[in-house]
Design a protein around this motif. Structure first.
Motif, PDB file in Angstrom:
ATOM      1  N   ALA A 191     -54.541 -48.741 -50.327  1.00  0.00           N
ATOM      2  CA  ALA A 191     -54.548 -47.237 -50.242  1.00  0.00           C
ATOM      3  C   ALA A 191     -53.766 -46.877 -48.899  1.00  0.00           C
ATOM      4  O   ALA A 191     -53.507 -45.833 -48.619  1.00  0.00           O
ATOM      5  N   ASN A 192     -53.787 -47.755 -47.909  1.00  0.00           N
ATOM      6  CA  ASN A 192     -53.164 -47.623 -46.616  1.00  0.00           C
ATOM      7  C   ASN A 192     -51.568 -48.031 -46.560  1.00  0.00           C
ATOM      8  O   ASN A 192     -50.697 -47.555 -45.538  1.00  0.00           O
ATOM      9  N   THR A 193     -51.171 -48.380 -47.752  1.00  0.00           N
ATOM     10  CA  THR A 193     -49.716 -48.963 -47.591  1.00  0.00           C
ATOM     11  C   THR A 193     -48.932 -48.250 -48.883  1.00  0.00           C
ATOM     12  O   THR A 193     -47.350 -48.559 -48.848  1.00  0.00           O
ATOM     13  N   THR A 194     -49.522 -47.841 -49.852  1.00  0.00           N
ATOM     14  CA  THR A 194     -48.974 -47.212 -50.929  1.00  0.00           C
ATOM     15  C   THR A 194     -48.537 -45.754 -50.631  1.00  0.00           C
ATOM     16  O   THR A 194     -49.308 -44.866 -50.281  1.00  0.00           O
ATOM     17  N   PHE A 195     -47.289 -45.543 -50.664  1.00  0.00           N
ATOM     18  CA  PHE A 195     -46.695 -44.001 -50.616  1.00  0.00           C
ATOM     19  C   PHE A 195     -46.056 -43.403 -51.868  1.00  0.00           C
ATOM     20  O   PHE A 195     -45.530 -44.269 -52.751  1.00  0.00           O
ATOM     21  N   CYS A 196     -46.486 -42.271 -52.037  1.00  0.00           N
ATOM     22  CA  CYS A 196     -46.110 -41.512 -53.228  1.00  0.00           C
ATOM     23  C   CYS A 196     -45.369 -40.419 -52.896  1.00  0.00           C
ATOM     24  O   CYS A 196     -45.671 -39.422 -52.470  1.00  0.00           O
ATOM     25  N   ASN A 197     -43.919 -40.324 -53.137  1.00  0.00           N
ATOM     26  CA  ASN A 197     -43.095 -39.214 -52.613  1.00  0.00           C
ATOM     27  C   ASN A 197     -43.467 -38.877 -51.140  1.00  0.00           C
ATOM     28  O   ASN A 197     -43.269 -37.814 -50.972  1.00  0.00           O
ATOM     29  N   ILE A 245     -50.688 -10.680 -58.956  1.00  0.00           N
ATOM     30  CA  ILE A 245     -49.567  -9.851 -59.909  1.00  0.00           C
ATOM     31  C   ILE A 245     -48.250 -10.546 -59.880  1.00  0.00           C
ATOM     32  O   ILE A 245     -47.650 -10.762 -60.858  1.00  0.00           O
ATOM     33  N   THR A 246     -48.004 -11.221 -58.919  1.00  0.00           N
ATOM     34  CA  THR A 246     -46.587 -11.876 -58.584  1.00  0.00           C
ATOM     35  C   THR A 246     -46.607 -13.035 -59.183  1.00  0.00           C
ATOM     36  O   THR A 246     -45.519 -13.782 -59.155  1.00  0.00           O
ATOM     37  N   ARG A 247     -47.722 -13.643 -59.828  1.00  0.00           N
ATOM     38  CA  ARG A 247     -47.760 -15.115 -60.490  1.00  0.00           C
ATOM     39  C   ARG A 247     -47.533 -14.933 -61.937  1.00  0.00           C
ATOM     40  O   ARG A 247     -47.685 -15.997 -62.612  1.00  0.00           O
ATOM     41  N   THR A 248     -46.973 -13.830 -62.401  1.00  0.00           N
ATOM     42  CA  THR A 248     -46.345 -13.957 -63.860  1.00  0.00           C
ATOM     43  C   THR A 248     -45.143 -14.752 -63.935  1.00  0.00           C
ATOM     44  O   THR A 248     -44.517 -14.858 -62.907  1.00  0.00           O
ATOM     45  N   THR A 249     -45.138 -15.334 -65.110  1.00  0.00           N
ATOM     46  CA  THR A 249     -43.824 -16.017 -65.620  1.00  0.00           C
ATOM     47  C   THR A 249     -42.776 -15.189 -66.429  1.00  0.00           C
ATOM     48  O   THR A 249     -43.514 -14.120 -66.918  1.00  0.00           O
ATOM     49  N   GLU A 250     -41.701 -15.557 -66.442  1.00  0.00           N
ATOM     50  CA  GLU A 250     -40.813 -14.631 -67.395  1.00  0.00           C
ATOM     51  C   GLU A 250     -40.864 -14.649 -68.751  1.00  0.00           C
ATOM     52  O   GLU A 250     -41.023 -13.562 -69.291  1.00  0.00           O
ATOM     53  N   ASN A 251     -41.663 -15.718 -69.468  1.00  0.00           N
ATOM     54  CA  ASN A 251     -42.072 -15.479 -70.877  1.00  0.00           C
ATOM     55  C   ASN A 251     -43.487 -15.331 -71.154  1.00  0.00           C
ATOM     56  O   ASN A 251     -44.179 -15.380 -72.030  1.00  0.00           O
ATOM     57  N   LYS A 252     -44.006 -14.955 -69.891  1.00  0.00           N
ATOM     58  CA  LYS A 252     -45.724 -14.368 -69.988  1.00  0.00           C
ATOM     59  C   LYS A 252     -46.546 -15.376 -70.368  1.00  0.00           C
ATOM     60  O   LYS A 252     -47.741 -15.116 -70.877  1.00  0.00           O
ATOM     61  N   SER A 253     -46.372 -16.705 -70.090  1.00  0.00           N
ATOM     62  CA  SER A 253     -47.233 -17.716 -70.412  1.00  0.00           C
ATOM     63  C   SER A 253     -48.395 -17.798 -69.312  1.00  0.00           C
ATOM     64  O   SER A 253     -48.220 -17.584 -68.301  1.00  0.00           O
ATOM     65  N   THR A 254     -49.405 -18.351 -69.973  1.00  0.00           N
ATOM     66  CA  THR A 254     -50.531 -18.177 -69.112  1.00  0.00           C
ATOM     67  C   THR A 254     -50.917 -19.607 -68.198  1.00  0.00           C
ATOM     68  O   THR A 254     -51.665 -19.694 -67.320  1.00  0.00           O
ATOM     69  N   GLU A 255     -49.979 -20.545 -68.582  1.00  0.00           N
ATOM     70  CA  GLU A 255     -49.829 -21.704 -67.784  1.00  0.00           C
ATOM     71  C   GLU A 255     -48.695 -22.184 -67.180  1.00  0.00           C
ATOM     72  O   GLU A 255     -47.638 -22.216 -68.017  1.00  0.00           O
ATOM     73  N   GLU A 256     -48.470 -22.383 -65.871  1.00  0.00           N
ATOM     74  CA  GLU A 256     -47.219 -22.971 -65.672  1.00  0.00           C
ATOM     75  C   GLU A 256     -47.298 -24.572 -65.432  1.00  0.00           C
ATOM     76  O   GLU A 256     -48.319 -25.046 -64.722  1.00  0.00           O
ATOM     77  N   ILE A 257     -46.202 -25.207 -66.090  1.00  0.00           N
ATOM     78  CA  ILE A 257     -46.060 -26.577 -66.028  1.00  0.00           C
ATOM     79  C   ILE A 257     -45.182 -26.905 -65.017  1.00  0.00           C
ATOM     80  O   ILE A 257     -44.086 -26.639 -65.155  1.00  0.00           O
ATOM     81  N   ILE A 258     -45.437 -27.733 -63.967  1.00  0.00           N
ATOM     82  CA  ILE A 258     -44.462 -28.174 -63.079  1.00  0.00           C
ATOM     83  C   ILE A 258     -44.477 -29.948 -63.049  1.00  0.00           C
ATOM     84  O   ILE A 258     -45.195 -30.673 -62.889  1.00  0.00           O
ATOM     85  N   LEU A 259     -43.176 -30.346 -63.285  1.00  0.00           N
ATOM     86  CA  LEU A 259     -42.740 -31.851 -63.295  1.00  0.00           C
ATOM     87  C   LEU A 259     -42.907 -32.185 -61.897  1.00  0.00           C
ATOM     88  O   LEU A 259     -41.897 -31.651 -61.167  1.00  0.00           O
ATOM     89  N   VAL A 260     -43.297 -33.432 -61.665  1.00  0.00           N
ATOM     90  CA  VAL A 260     -43.181 -34.072 -60.593  1.00  0.00           C
ATOM     91  C   VAL A 260     -42.826 -35.393 -60.606  1.00  0.00           C
ATOM     92  O   VAL A 260     -43.381 -36.079 -61.626  1.00  0.00           O
ATOM     93  N   TYR A 261     -41.524 -35.826 -60.268  1.00  0.00           N
ATOM     94  CA  TYR A 261     -40.821 -37.107 -60.419  1.00  0.00           C
ATOM     95  C   TYR A 261     -41.374 -38.135 -59.279  1.00  0.00           C
ATOM     96  O   TYR A 261     -41.279 -37.740 -58.207  1.00  0.00           O
ATOM     97  N   VAL A 262     -42.164 -39.355 -59.617  1.00  0.00           N
ATOM     98  CA  VAL A 262     -42.457 -40.205 -58.891  1.00  0.00           C
ATOM     99  C   VAL A 262     -41.961 -41.450 -58.993  1.00  0.00           C
ATOM    100  O   VAL A 262     -41.534 -41.999 -60.177  1.00  0.00           O
ATOM    101  N   GLY A 263     -41.485 -42.044 -57.801  1.00  0.00           N
ATOM    102  CA  GLY A 263     -40.804 -43.377 -57.705  1.00  0.00           C
ATOM    103  C   GLY A 263     -39.229 -43.378 -57.254  1.00  0.00           C
ATOM    104  O   GLY A 263     -38.971 -42.454 -56.740  1.00  0.00           O
ATOM    105  N   TYR A 264     -38.582 -44.555 -57.558  1.00  0.00           N
ATOM    106  CA  TYR A 264     -37.125 -44.594 -56.992  1.00  0.00           C
ATOM    107  C   TYR A 264     -36.174 -44.205 -57.858  1.00  0.00           C
ATOM    108  O   TYR A 264     -36.281 -44.372 -59.044  1.00  0.00           O
TER     109      TYR A 264
END
Length: 130
Positions: A64-70, A111-130
Motif C-alpha cells: 500500500a505504501n510502495t505501489t504507484f498507479c499513474n 446543464i453543461t454536462r450534456t454530451t454530444e450524443n445526449k447519452s446519460t452516462e459518460e465513460i472515461i478510459l483510464v490506462y494503467v501501467g507502463y
C-alpha cells in the motif's frame, strides 16, 4: 395525494443525480501484478484486491505504501476515481503522510454536462501501467 407528489419529486431528484454519472473503465497496459492491483483498486473490487495483496510476497502495508498507479499511491488512486470501498480498505494500511488529505471540491453547472450524443452516462478510459 401530497405523498404521491412528494414521492415523484424525490424520485426525480435522484434520477437527475444518476443521469449524469461518470463511469471509469480501467485498461491494463501490461500484465504485472502491480498494474492488476491498480485496476482492481480503480474498479472498486475490494475482495479481489484483498486476495491479490495476500498472495503477494510482501505485506499489504508494504504494498500500500510502495505501489504507484499513474503516479499516485494506490489508495489515492482509488480515491481519485471514487472507488470508496477499496480506498477505505487501503487507507488503513497506507502511512498517513501518503494519504491525500486535501479536500477537493468542484462545482459544475448541470446543464453543461450534456454530451454530444445526449447519452446519460459518460465513460472515461483510464490506462494503467507502463
Amino acid at each position: 395525494m401530497k405523498f404521491i407528489k412528494l414521492l415523484l419529486i424525490t424520485m426525480t431528484i435522484f434520477m437527475m443525480n444518476s443521469v449524469y454519472a461518470i463511469q471509469y473503465k480501467f485498461v491494463a497496459m501490461d500484465n504485472s501484478i502491480y498494474t492488476k492491483m491498480c485496476v482492481l483498486a480503480g474498479n472498486n473490487e475490494q475482495k479481489a484486491l484483498k486476495t491479490a495483496l495476500r498472495r503477494h510476497e510482501h505485506s499489504p502495508r508494504s504494498l500500500a505504501n510502495t505501489t504507484f498507479c499513474n503516479g499516485l499511491i494506490i489508495a489515492n488512486f482509488a480515491y481519485k476515481y471514487q472507488a470508496n470501498m477499496t480506498y477505505d480498505y487501503l487507507k488503513k494500511y497506507t502511512h498517513s503522510r501518503h494519504v491525500d488529505k486535501a479536500t477537493k471540491v468542484s462545482i459544475q453547472d448541470v446543464i453543461t454536462r450534456t454530451t454530444e450524443n445526449k447519452s446519460t452516462e459518460e465513460i472515461i478510459l483510464v490506462y494503467v501501467g507502463y
